[in-house]
Structures are given as structure tokens and as C-alpha cells.
Design an enzyme around this catalytic site. Sequence first.
Site, PDB file in Angstrom:
ATOM      1  N   LYS A 279      12.915 -24.185  23.205  1.00  0.00           N
ATOM      2  CA  LYS A 279      12.347 -22.864  23.438  1.00  0.00           C
ATOM      3  C   LYS A 279      13.409 -21.777  23.570  1.00  0.00           C
ATOM      4  O   LYS A 279      14.589 -22.054  23.756  1.00  0.00           O
ATOM      5  CB  LYS A 279      11.405 -22.900  24.643  1.00  0.00           C
ATOM      6  CG  LYS A 279      10.126 -23.676  24.317  1.00  0.00           C
ATOM      7  CD  LYS A 279       9.043 -23.529  25.351  1.00  0.00           C
ATOM      8  CE  LYS A 279       7.761 -24.206  24.853  1.00  0.00           C
ATOM      9  NZ  LYS A 279       6.687 -24.178  25.865  1.00  0.00           N
ATOM     10  N   ARG A 314       7.260 -33.323  26.774  1.00  0.00           N
ATOM     11  CA  ARG A 314       6.818 -32.958  25.422  1.00  0.00           C
ATOM     12  C   ARG A 314       8.015 -32.429  24.642  1.00  0.00           C
ATOM     13  O   ARG A 314       8.573 -31.382  24.993  1.00  0.00           O
ATOM     14  CB  ARG A 314       5.712 -31.899  25.503  1.00  0.00           C
ATOM     15  CG  ARG A 314       5.119 -31.492  24.162  1.00  0.00           C
ATOM     16  CD  ARG A 314       4.025 -30.445  24.362  1.00  0.00           C
ATOM     17  NE  ARG A 314       3.400 -30.059  23.099  1.00  0.00           N
ATOM     18  CZ  ARG A 314       3.869 -29.101  22.293  1.00  0.00           C
ATOM     19  NH1 ARG A 314       4.957 -28.410  22.637  1.00  0.00           N
ATOM     20  NH2 ARG A 314       3.241 -28.820  21.163  1.00  0.00           N
TER      21      ARG A 314
END
Length: 345
Positions: A279, A314
Site C-alpha cells: 500500500k 492478506r
Amino acid sequence: MTYFRPIPIADAARPPDALPLAGGPLFFDRVECLERGRAPEIIPAAELDAAALAPLTAPREPVAGLPMDRPQIMGILNVTPDSFSDGGRFAALPEALAQAQRLVADGADMLDIGGESTRPGAAEVDPAEEIRRTVPVIEMLRGQGLETPVSIDTRKAAVAEAALKAGADLVNDVAALTWDMGLAGVVADRQAPVCLMHAQGTPQTMQDDPHYEDVLLDVYDWLAERIAAAEAAGIPKARIVTDPGIGFGKTAGHNLALLRRLSLFHGLGCPILLGASRKRFIGTLSGEPVADRRIAGSIAVALAGAAQGAQILRVHDVRETRQALVLWQAVTREAAETAGERRQA
């Protein structure tokens, strides 16, 4: 209101009065007491009453058949043309199937298949198109005999219904059942587990100007409300997973605040899913603008999550994360093994 954050221990020198953290491999003997408008205070866990300790210590029920007494790796499979890291690479069915098999071979405990990008600025996808992208992949994987649990990453009832019929096991909703009011009913009727993720705003607006009074406690309270709403809709708490939503309506500072005290979310009494892979904040902090070059930073965050007791990680980079997790578990295993021996004595 006082919030209690267990301070995790992953060390062979475990205090004799330490308690198991959510039934997993970590322990705690102190808690950080948090209140709005007051400085944090650390107290012995023994000072908490039984009601406060129960959600912090109780073992979590399995999710989609996976035990929650150790970290599980969820491999990301985006069958989209526009996801922030791998958009377009696996949009065609042959490439998607090959990537799914690769992720499983690399050590994924679960696959998370998504047909709509929720990156900042992403456009909404029609449910029919989302079904067209995701359901054939699930059907083919099941037809090939894949037994690995599959999660459908969607906000929409029609997509979840089609995916569950095709063989998906879990619904991963970035809107925590607030986007499509029919989704809770689908999850309840199909008796499927669901992951409730926090997000501020929509993908189109969430990064415009995220603001919180106290990001840690605000996210906690919001997730507590969504758990209550899910239970009221007929979804038992044993089938609920929570996700603080790293990167969804949050600055780099917000993300770090959540990661530093991630163990607070054990107080919700549900497994914690951490999704921080590749991210933007990792690139911001490390100076790496290219998403698929953020593997090392992603692994560092995943291990930090495991050290806070996160049950599901994840990630895009399953092989690398698995290797790192195996080594982390090896150097902390003595604490868990010693604890097991003490419990049996």
C-alpha cells in the site's frame, strides 16, 4: 469508556502469570488502558475483571475451516483491469487460474478473489460485470479440485450470492455491510463467515481529507457497531472477522497509529485480518513509488501484525511472506512451546 489493549509477548522468557492472547501463540501480562482525552496507562492484566479479559483471551472459532490459533496467509487475486498493484495482469481467465494455483503452491492458506478495484479513485463496477470477472474463476478452481478456502472480495449482495454458490467460503466486504443492505441477508442465509472492514468514505473520496478525533478508538467503535449490526442481521459473532482498513480513508500517520496498537482490536472478540500489502503508505515511508517493489516493506508490516496477534495476513507476495513468517515463528516458537508445557503441567 476505557479500552484495554493487551501488550503481546512473543519471547521465550514468558512471565508465569501471562495469559494466552485470543487462544493463539502470543501471551500478555499487561494491558494498556486507553481513554479519550487521557494519557494511556499500563496496568497488570490481573487487575482486569473476567468480563474484560474474556474477549482478549478466548480462542477464536475457525474461519472457513482455517484454525485461528496461528497466522494464516490470504493470497490476493485481483481479476480487475485497474487494481493499484497488479491491475490487468490476471483479468483473463487463464492467467487468473494460473495465478491462483501459483499462490496456493507458494503457501496461501486462502485466496481472496476480487473483481472490483477499491483503490483510491477507483470507479464502481456493475454487479453483473463483477460476477463475470470472478465467478468463472471460482467455478473453474472448484472444478479442478481446489480445496483451499476462497474469499470473495465484494460489497454487493448479488456478487456474494453468485460467488458463494460457485464455491466461495467467505465474504470480504470493505464496506462492512453498509454499501448494499442486502448483503447481510445473503451472508446470514448462506451461513458464511464475513470480514467487516473499516473505511472512511468511498474509493472515490476516501483519501481526499481523512480526519479522525482518535483514529484508533474511532475505528474500534465503528467496528464494534458493525459487529452488532451483523449479529442483529443473523450473523453470529463466531463467523465475523474484523479489519481496521489500512489505507482506506487514512493518512500514513493514521495507518501507523493503527498498526502500533493493532492488538487493541482483540477486544472486539473476533479474528483480526490485516491487509497492508504494497500500500501507498509503505511507499511513502520507504521512498518506493512502484507498488510491486514494496515487497520488503509489506513483509515488515505483516510480521509486525503477526507480532500483535493478527490471525489473517492478506498479501500479494505469498511465497516471500510465508518464508518470513516461518522464520518468525521459528524464533518465537520456544515461547509457545514452553507455554503449552506449563498449561499441561
